[in-house]
Motif scaffolding. Structure first.
Motif, mmCIF file in Angstrom:
data_model
loop_
_atom_site.group_PDB
_atom_site.id
_atom_site.type_symbol
_atom_site.label_atom_id
_atom_site.label_comp_id
_atom_site.label_asym_id
_atom_site.label_seq_id
_atom_site.Cartn_x
_atom_site.Cartn_y
_atom_site.Cartn_z
ATOM 1 N N GLU A 9 0.800 -1.230 0.000
ATOM 2 C CA GLU A 9 0.000 0.000 0.000
ATOM 3 C C GLU A 9 0.831 1.278 0.000
ATOM 4 O O GLU A 9 0.329 2.328 -0.396
ATOM 5 C CB GLU A 9 -0.936 0.025 1.215
ATOM 6 N N ALA A 10 2.070 1.235 0.451
ATOM 7 C CA ALA A 10 2.863 2.460 0.600
ATOM 8 C C ALA A 10 3.618 2.792 -0.687
ATOM 9 O O ALA A 10 4.025 1.913 -1.437
ATOM 10 C CB ALA A 10 3.839 2.325 1.765
ATOM 11 N N GLN A 11 3.783 4.084 -0.931
ATOM 12 C CA GLN A 11 4.623 4.590 -2.006
ATOM 13 C C GLN A 11 5.502 5.703 -1.451
ATOM 14 O O GLN A 11 5.035 6.525 -0.655
ATOM 15 C CB GLN A 11 3.794 5.158 -3.153
ATOM 16 N N TRP A 12 6.767 5.724 -1.862
ATOM 17 C CA TRP A 12 7.633 6.850 -1.527
ATOM 18 C C TRP A 12 7.272 8.026 -2.432
ATOM 19 O O TRP A 12 7.082 7.873 -3.627
ATOM 20 C CB TRP A 12 9.100 6.491 -1.735
ATOM 21 N N ILE A 13 7.223 9.204 -1.855
ATOM 22 C CA ILE A 13 6.889 10.425 -2.581
ATOM 23 C C ILE A 13 7.957 11.473 -2.282
ATOM 24 O O ILE A 13 8.585 11.453 -1.221
ATOM 25 C CB ILE A 13 5.486 10.949 -2.170
ATOM 26 N N ASP A 14 8.150 12.393 -3.200
ATOM 27 C CA ASP A 14 9.062 13.532 -2.996
ATOM 28 C C ASP A 14 10.476 13.070 -2.673
ATOM 29 O O ASP A 14 11.112 13.544 -1.718
ATOM 30 C CB ASP A 14 8.548 14.462 -1.891
ATOM 31 N N GLY A 15 10.984 12.111 -3.454
ATOM 32 C CA GLY A 15 12.359 11.666 -3.284
ATOM 33 C C GLY A 15 12.619 10.929 -1.984
ATOM 34 O O GLY A 15 13.756 10.874 -1.521
ATOM 35 N N GLY A 16 11.582 10.333 -1.402
ATOM 36 C CA GLY A 16 11.732 9.610 -0.144
ATOM 37 C C GLY A 16 11.424 10.442 1.082
ATOM 38 O O GLY A 16 11.541 9.953 2.210
ATOM 39 N N CYS A 17 10.995 11.691 0.897
ATOM 40 C CA CYS A 17 10.704 12.566 2.039
ATOM 41 C C CYS A 17 9.324 12.321 2.632
ATOM 42 O O CYS A 17 9.054 12.718 3.769
ATOM 43 C CB CYS A 17 10.820 14.031 1.621
ATOM 44 N N ARG A 18 8.446 11.687 1.859
ATOM 45 C CA ARG A 18 7.088 11.435 2.332
ATOM 46 C C ARG A 18 6.622 10.065 1.867
ATOM 47 O O ARG A 18 7.237 9.431 1.016
ATOM 48 C CB ARG A 18 6.126 12.524 1.833
ATOM 49 N N LEU A 19 5.490 9.641 2.428
ATOM 50 C CA LEU A 19 4.864 8.386 2.047
ATOM 51 C C LEU A 19 3.426 8.660 1.618
ATOM 52 O O LEU A 19 2.757 9.516 2.194
ATOM 53 C CB LEU A 19 4.853 7.399 3.219
ATOM 54 N N LEU A 20 2.970 7.919 0.609
ATOM 55 C CA LEU A 20 1.574 7.948 0.212
ATOM 56 C C LEU A 20 0.972 6.605 0.574
ATOM 57 O O LEU A 20 1.393 5.563 0.069
ATOM 58 C CB LEU A 20 1.435 8.206 -1.288
ATOM 59 N N VAL A 21 0.004 6.610 1.488
ATOM 60 C CA VAL A 21 -0.623 5.386 1.971
ATOM 61 C C VAL A 21 -2.131 5.539 1.860
ATOM 62 O O VAL A 21 -2.732 6.366 2.556
ATOM 63 C CB VAL A 21 -0.222 5.077 3.428
ATOM 64 N N ASN A 22 -2.723 4.758 0.961
ATOM 65 C CA ASN A 22 -4.187 4.726 0.828
ATOM 66 C C ASN A 22 -4.781 6.122 0.669
ATOM 67 O O ASN A 22 -5.788 6.464 1.295
ATOM 68 C CB ASN A 22 -4.810 4.006 2.022
ATOM 69 N N GLY A 23 -4.125 6.923 -0.172
ATOM 70 C CA GLY A 23 -4.656 8.246 -0.478
ATOM 71 C C GLY A 23 -4.263 9.333 0.484
ATOM 72 O O GLY A 23 -4.692 10.481 0.333
ATOM 73 N N GLN A 24 -3.451 9.018 1.475
ATOM 74 C CA GLN A 24 -3.030 10.015 2.461
ATOM 75 C C GLN A 24 -1.517 10.186 2.415
ATOM 76 O O GLN A 24 -0.762 9.222 2.435
ATOM 77 C CB GLN A 24 -3.457 9.593 3.862
ATOM 78 N N LEU A 25 -1.091 11.440 2.342
ATOM 79 C CA LEU A 25 0.330 11.764 2.316
ATOM 80 C C LEU A 25 0.794 12.030 3.740
ATOM 81 O O LEU A 25 0.215 12.869 4.447
ATOM 82 C CB LEU A 25 0.557 12.993 1.447
ATOM 83 N N THR A 26 1.845 11.307 4.178
ATOM 84 C CA THR A 26 2.359 11.469 5.536
ATOM 85 C C THR A 26 3.835 11.821 5.505
ATOM 86 O O THR A 26 4.517 11.611 4.495
ATOM 87 C CB THR A 26 2.186 10.179 6.369
ATOM 88 N N ASP A 27 4.319 12.352 6.606
ATOM 89 C CA ASP A 27 5.767 12.515 6.728
ATOM 90 C C ASP A 27 6.363 11.181 7.152
ATOM 91 O O ASP A 27 5.669 10.151 7.222
ATOM 92 C CB ASP A 27 6.112 13.647 7.704
#
Length: 412
Positions: A93-111
């Motif tokens: 379910e997780a994706q790295w976003i912004d070069g590894g600075c954030r995670l995208l999990v089930n439609g929610q962006l987290t630090d």
């Protein structure tokens, strides 16, 4: 022969994020598993899971003694594992976003502590069948995804169409495919967000790679394959936008016992926009690159790491199991190893550590660092603290993008 396309713009990732919806932050529970040294350096004091992550990073899906699944981030520089116990998650379910600075999990962006920062607007979520395979644009203004759209004419197979939805009102949707050849494993944005790369069939029914602008305009065919392909299971634009690598899988269903046929071999294509040409990298008894993470460029866009698997040949075949190759942008193979080359004859998970020259690999007896043509067994705090001794059983891995700048830089 490939269709000549204009050179992509260089990386200019946008800072504004008008498409995403801010959310209130909440506290995230962390489990500290401390260490005092690492693969890439030795800190001056025992590290803490509360300290900023230095990187390189590797993400793990772990299962605790209650069989609950969490995402954990291993910092190879310090040996710390940060457990995001406040984030409910399933494997994949997780994706790295912004070069590894954030995670995208089930439609929610987290630090990187699991604290929510933004969310995909519900108006957009309603269009997406599977958020796990959707791809957020680098500027967070659009979301690409694949939808099932019935049965393709003359075929029993369902069609799969690629769409992009704007994350700002009125949430306009653009359909990019015209013949139902979308593949959720083969969706990738250019580094500057100017193009989305995807697959579709051409007028002759042959699978090709295409690209289009986020609003669906300027759609262009990238490749010009003459004959049928099994599937394209990964696409990877280079950081500078000059090259596109993609993986072709020709054996989609194997019989058991399997008898090797040369026509079953997959291959990797590399398109050079500047030269207006492309190359096919053929590898012995190669099945395909690992979907979504098997094609990794170096920061200079000059070398490509290929992580994949062999065809289902017999276990005593010299290339049985996993394959790892380094190739130049012109398709020259410079170095390789296979499962039989590992210390215990087995390769499991494989993840770049900071760059494509150093890898974290798992074997039957633990984790190894591979660098300089050598495997080195990781022990003590150098090894990811997962397994029976910590009560956290690793059940999946998510390699972080190379070049992670450090958590402190992410927050600046």
């Amino acid at each position: 022969m490939f269709v000549l396309l204009a050179l992509l713009a260089t990386f200019t990732a946008a800072c504004a994020r008008p498409g995403a919806t801010p959310v209130e932050t909440s506290s995230a529970t962390e489990t500290q598993l401390s260490g005092d040294t690492g693969v890439t350096g030795t800190p001056t004091r025992p590290p803490s899971a509360h300290d900023p992550l230095n990187g390189p990073l590797v993400g793990f899906y772990v299962e605790d003694l209650n069989e609950d699944v969490y995402f954990a981030i291993f910092d190879a520089a310090t040996g710390v594992l940060r457990l995001l116990s406040g984030v409910s998650i399933y494997v994949g379910e997780a994706q790295w976003i912004d070069g590894g600075c954030r995670l995208l999990v089930n439609g929610q962006l987290t630090d990187l502590r699991g604290v929510p920062q933004e969310s995909i607007p519900p108006e957009a979520v309603a269009h997406v069948d599977n958020l796990t395979t959707a791809r957020l644009s680098p500027n967070h203004e659009a979301l690409a995804y694949v939808v099932s759209s019935g049965v393709r004419t003359g075929s029993a197979a369902p069609t799969a169409d690629v769409e992009i939805i704007s994350l700002s009102p009125p949430f306009a949707v653009a359909r990019l495919t015209t013949r139902g050849g979308g593949e959720p494993r083969a969706l990738a944005w250019s580094a500057d967000g100017a193009w989305l790369y995807f697959t579709d069939y051409d007028a002759a029914g042959v699978l090709q790679v295409f690209r289009a602008a986020p609003d669906g305009s300027s759609s262009q065919q990238v490749t010009d394959h003459a004959g049928p392909l099994g599937a394209i299971n990964d696409v990877a634009p280079s950081p500078d936008g000059r090259y596109l690598a993609y993986s072709v899988q020709n054996l989609l269903q194997a019989t058991h016992p399997y008898t090797y046929r040369a026509v079953d071999e997959g291959w990797v294509g590399i398109v050079d926009w500047t030269a207006g040409a492309g190359v096919m990298v053929h590898l012995t008894k190669f099945a395909a690159a690992e979907p979504g993470r098997g094609l990794v460029w170096d920061a200079a866009s000059q070398n490509l790491l290929i992580i994949g698997d062999s065809l289902p040949v017999a276990e005593d075949d010299p290339v049985a199991g996993r394959q790892v190759h380094w190739v130049t942008a012109t398709g020259e193979v410079t170095h390789s190893f296979v499962s039989a080359d590992s210390p215990d004859g087995h390769l499991g998970w494989i993840a770049p550590l900071g760059d494509i020259a150093t890898l974290l690999v798992s074997g039957r007896d633990g984790f190894y660092a591979y660098t300089g043509d050598q495997f080195r067994r990781l022990t003590g705090v150098e090894a990811p603290p997962v397994g029976e001794e910590t009560g956290l059983r690793p059940i999946g891995i998510l390699p972080a993008p190379p070049g992670f700048p450090g958590e402190a830089a992410c927050q600046s």
